[in-house]
Design a protein around this motif. Structure first.
Motif, mmCIF file in Angstrom:
data_model
loop_
_atom_site.group_PDB
_atom_site.id
_atom_site.type_symbol
_atom_site.label_atom_id
_atom_site.label_comp_id
_atom_site.label_asym_id
_atom_site.label_seq_id
_atom_site.Cartn_x
_atom_site.Cartn_y
_atom_site.Cartn_z
ATOM 1 N N ILE A 127 0.838 -1.201 0.000
ATOM 2 C CA ILE A 127 0.000 0.000 0.000
ATOM 3 C C ILE A 127 0.873 1.252 0.000
ATOM 4 C CG2 ILE A 127 -1.684 1.321 1.330
ATOM 5 C CD1 ILE A 127 -2.781 -1.387 2.338
ATOM 6 N N GLU A 128 1.925 1.228 0.821
ATOM 7 C CA GLU A 128 2.828 2.380 0.883
ATOM 8 C C GLU A 128 3.538 2.594 -0.443
ATOM 9 O OE1 GLU A 128 6.890 3.806 3.239
ATOM 10 O OE2 GLU A 128 5.616 2.234 4.115
ATOM 11 N N ASP A 129 4.073 1.523 -1.026
ATOM 12 C CA ASP A 129 4.826 1.637 -2.280
ATOM 13 C C ASP A 129 3.932 2.053 -3.445
ATOM 14 O OD1 ASP A 129 7.047 0.851 -0.878
ATOM 15 O OD2 ASP A 129 7.049 -1.218 -1.638
ATOM 16 N N SER A 130 2.670 1.653 -3.392
ATOM 17 C CA SER A 130 1.762 1.952 -4.499
ATOM 18 C C SER A 130 1.342 3.412 -4.538
ATOM 19 C CB SER A 130 0.506 1.078 -4.392
ATOM 20 O OG SER A 130 -0.318 1.513 -3.325
ATOM 21 N N GLU B 75 -7.233 5.289 2.466
ATOM 22 C CA GLU B 75 -8.597 5.816 2.338
ATOM 23 C C GLU B 75 -9.196 5.548 0.958
ATOM 24 O OE1 GLU B 75 -5.805 9.191 1.193
ATOM 25 O OE2 GLU B 75 -5.859 7.554 2.665
ATOM 26 N N HIS B 76 -8.331 5.247 -0.022
ATOM 27 C CA HIS B 76 -8.811 4.980 -1.374
ATOM 28 C C HIS B 76 -9.063 3.495 -1.630
ATOM 29 C CE1 HIS B 76 -8.270 9.139 -2.380
ATOM 30 N NE2 HIS B 76 -6.977 9.102 -2.146
ATOM 31 N N LEU B 77 -8.759 2.658 -0.657
ATOM 32 C CA LEU B 77 -9.089 1.235 -0.768
ATOM 33 C C LEU B 77 -10.526 1.037 -0.298
ATOM 34 C CD1 LEU B 77 -5.918 -0.607 0.631
ATOM 35 C CD2 LEU B 77 -6.656 -0.478 -1.747
ATOM 36 N N ASP B 78 -11.383 0.596 -1.200
ATOM 37 C CA ASP B 78 -12.779 0.380 -0.820
ATOM 38 C C ASP B 78 -12.935 -0.870 0.033
ATOM 39 O OD1 ASP B 78 -14.439 2.492 -2.310
ATOM 40 O OD2 ASP B 78 -13.090 1.744 -3.859
ATOM 41 N N TYR B 79 -12.286 -1.965 -0.397
ATOM 42 C CA TYR B 79 -12.400 -3.225 0.338
ATOM 43 C C TYR B 79 -11.103 -4.020 0.215
ATOM 44 C CZ TYR B 79 -17.387 -2.207 0.341
ATOM 45 O OH TYR B 79 -18.598 -1.600 0.524
ATOM 46 N N LEU B 80 -10.895 -4.889 1.213
ATOM 47 C CA LEU B 80 -9.807 -5.857 1.178
ATOM 48 C C LEU B 80 -10.434 -7.243 1.186
ATOM 49 C CD1 LEU B 80 -8.804 -3.258 3.058
ATOM 50 C CD2 LEU B 80 -6.694 -4.624 3.100
ATOM 51 N N LEU B 81 -10.103 -8.035 0.182
ATOM 52 C CA LEU B 81 -10.587 -9.407 0.089
ATOM 53 C C LEU B 81 -9.398 -10.330 0.317
ATOM 54 C CD1 LEU B 81 -12.679 -7.615 -1.534
ATOM 55 C CD2 LEU B 81 -13.253 -9.719 -2.763
ATOM 56 N N LEU B 82 -9.287 -10.820 1.539
ATOM 57 C CA LEU B 82 -8.172 -11.675 1.919
ATOM 58 C C LEU B 82 -8.612 -13.133 1.924
ATOM 59 C CD1 LEU B 82 -7.075 -8.906 2.679
ATOM 60 C CD2 LEU B 82 -6.181 -9.882 4.794
ATOM 61 N N LYS C 148 -6.044 -4.450 12.620
ATOM 62 C CA LYS C 148 -5.365 -3.634 13.615
ATOM 63 C C LYS C 148 -3.899 -3.421 13.247
ATOM 64 C CE LYS C 148 -8.304 -5.016 17.504
ATOM 65 N NZ LYS C 148 -8.344 -5.705 18.827
ATOM 66 N N LYS C 149 -3.264 -4.469 12.731
ATOM 67 C CA LYS C 149 -1.837 -4.413 12.419
ATOM 68 C C LYS C 149 -1.537 -3.389 11.330
ATOM 69 C CE LYS C 149 2.183 -6.771 13.020
ATOM 70 N NZ LYS C 149 2.801 -7.097 14.313
ATOM 71 N N ILE C 150 -2.380 -3.336 10.297
ATOM 72 C CA ILE C 150 -2.110 -2.407 9.207
ATOM 73 C C ILE C 150 -2.988 -1.154 9.275
ATOM 74 C CG2 ILE C 150 -1.225 -4.175 7.669
ATOM 75 C CD1 ILE C 150 -3.833 -4.395 6.311
ATOM 76 N N ASP C 151 -3.749 -1.054 10.372
ATOM 77 C CA ASP C 151 -4.520 0.153 10.688
ATOM 78 C C ASP C 151 -5.516 0.517 9.585
ATOM 79 O OD1 ASP C 151 -5.325 2.263 12.281
ATOM 80 O OD2 ASP C 151 -3.804 3.648 11.499
ATOM 81 N N ILE C 152 -6.358 -0.455 9.259
ATOM 82 C CA ILE C 152 -7.440 -0.254 8.297
ATOM 83 C C ILE C 152 -8.729 -0.695 8.979
ATOM 84 C CG2 ILE C 152 -8.439 -1.025 6.103
ATOM 85 C CD1 ILE C 152 -5.679 -1.257 4.971
#
Length: 323
Positions: free
Chosen positions: A232-235, A240-247, A260-264
């Motif tokens: 996310i940092e490198d990109s 705030e521009h990530l709508d969803y994370l599908l893990l 919690k770890k990546i603060d999202i």
């Protein structure tokens, strides 16, 4: 050079539902024990369908939903660790089922990262400019690899398939990626692999999927979280521009801790392991397809999602995609 986009999604699961209460009748466990530790409430189990049958259902849905002909498909990649056979590949069986006579096909084995690895590979094929349309399918029949008397593994896994149609486009949709592996830690999970020769002294009676759950959990929270945060940092794409994370859908507690770890915010992490369990390479595409069906994800290019797989190998990979 061109660009690629996900244009259609589909999923399929066997009809038989096995609940936690069902499992309590054959092993020392109960619904509270399973659901409190994993978030899983039930899973789908194949009685007679093979992995290629599940994947074939997804492939046919992709054709039906998109309205394209099977002869327009340039390639089919099936991510799986439970192929019908070593040869022919599961992808070849899918090709035959739908009549995609012009497609080149192959299987990809990367366990729970398989779909993300396969999707990354497919994007490169399309971006080359040589291919226009392809299918990427994650499919598993993990129930066939389990020791159903072992509650450490049997309660976790399920069967299913999901996939996407990926097509050429004039605009960039695949924004960033990170693909990783550490074979030195491959022993943390193992399963039914390879062929055994009667002339070898390497014969083994170990026929079932095994996993060091605690070590895999720790690896995910430590290494995968760090990798996602770094991507996310490198990109330069703000959280705030990530709508969803599908893990990968392995365990609800993993999603809680990673948020919690990546603060999202946790609500950005979509989940469906409660209904399917861990379906390995199938988990992300099933979740993606269900999210489209529910109207959460729109497939109109207006949303930015992060897809991340992690598991046996050890392997882990993430993609940030406009979808």
């Amino acid at each position: 050079m061109g660009f690629a986009k996900i244009s259609q999604v589909a999923h399929y699961a066997p009809s038989q539902v096995i609940t936690n209460d069902d499992l309590s009748t054959i092993m020392d466990t109960n619904d509270e024990w399973i659901s409190s530790r994993t978030g899983i409430k039930q899973r789908r189990i194949s009685q007679s369908e093979m992995t290629s049958d599940l994947a074939g259902q997804v492939a046919q849905q992709l054709l039906d939903k998109s309205g394209i002909g099977a002869d327009e498909i340039d390639f089919i990649i099936v991510a799986t660790i439970t192929p019908d056979s070593m040869m022919p590949s599961t992808a070849a069986r899918v090709q035959a089922k739908i009549g995609a006579k012009n497609a080149f096909v192959f299987d990809l084995s990367a366990a729970c990262s398989g779909f993300v690895f396969a999707l990354s590979t497919a994007e490169k094929f399309i971006a080359s400019g040589q291919y226009r349309k392809g299918m990427v399918i994650g499919a598993e029949t993990l129930s066939k690899t389990l020791d159903w008397s072992d509650r450490r593994t049997a309660v976790l896994f399920g069967d299913g398939a999901g996939g996407v149609l990926i097509e050429a486009t004039s605009e960039q949709h695949f924004l960033a990626e990170s693909m990783n592996a550490d074979g030195s830690r491959g022993g943390l999970s193992s399963g039914v692999v390879g062929l055994q020769s009667p002339f070898s002294d390497q014969m083994s009676d170990d026929k079932f999927l095994k996993m060091d759950g605690r070590a895999i959990f720790d690896f995910t929270i430590r290494d995968v979280s760090k990798s996602i945060a770094q991507l996310i940092e490198d990109s330069k794409i703000g959280v705030e521009h990530l709508d969803y994370l599908l893990l990968h859908q392995a365990n609800s507690r993993i999603l809680d801790k990673m948020a919690k770890k990546i603060d999202i915010p946790r609500e950005k992490f979509l989940a469906n392991m409660m209904a399917y369990g861990n379906t390995s390479a199938a988990s992300i595409p099933i979740l993606l397809s269900e999210s489209v069906d529910k109207g959460i994800i729109h497939l109109d290019g207006s949303q930015t999602v992060l897809l991340a797989g992690f598991g046996g190998g050890l392997t882990w990979g993430s993609l940030i995609v406009k979808i």
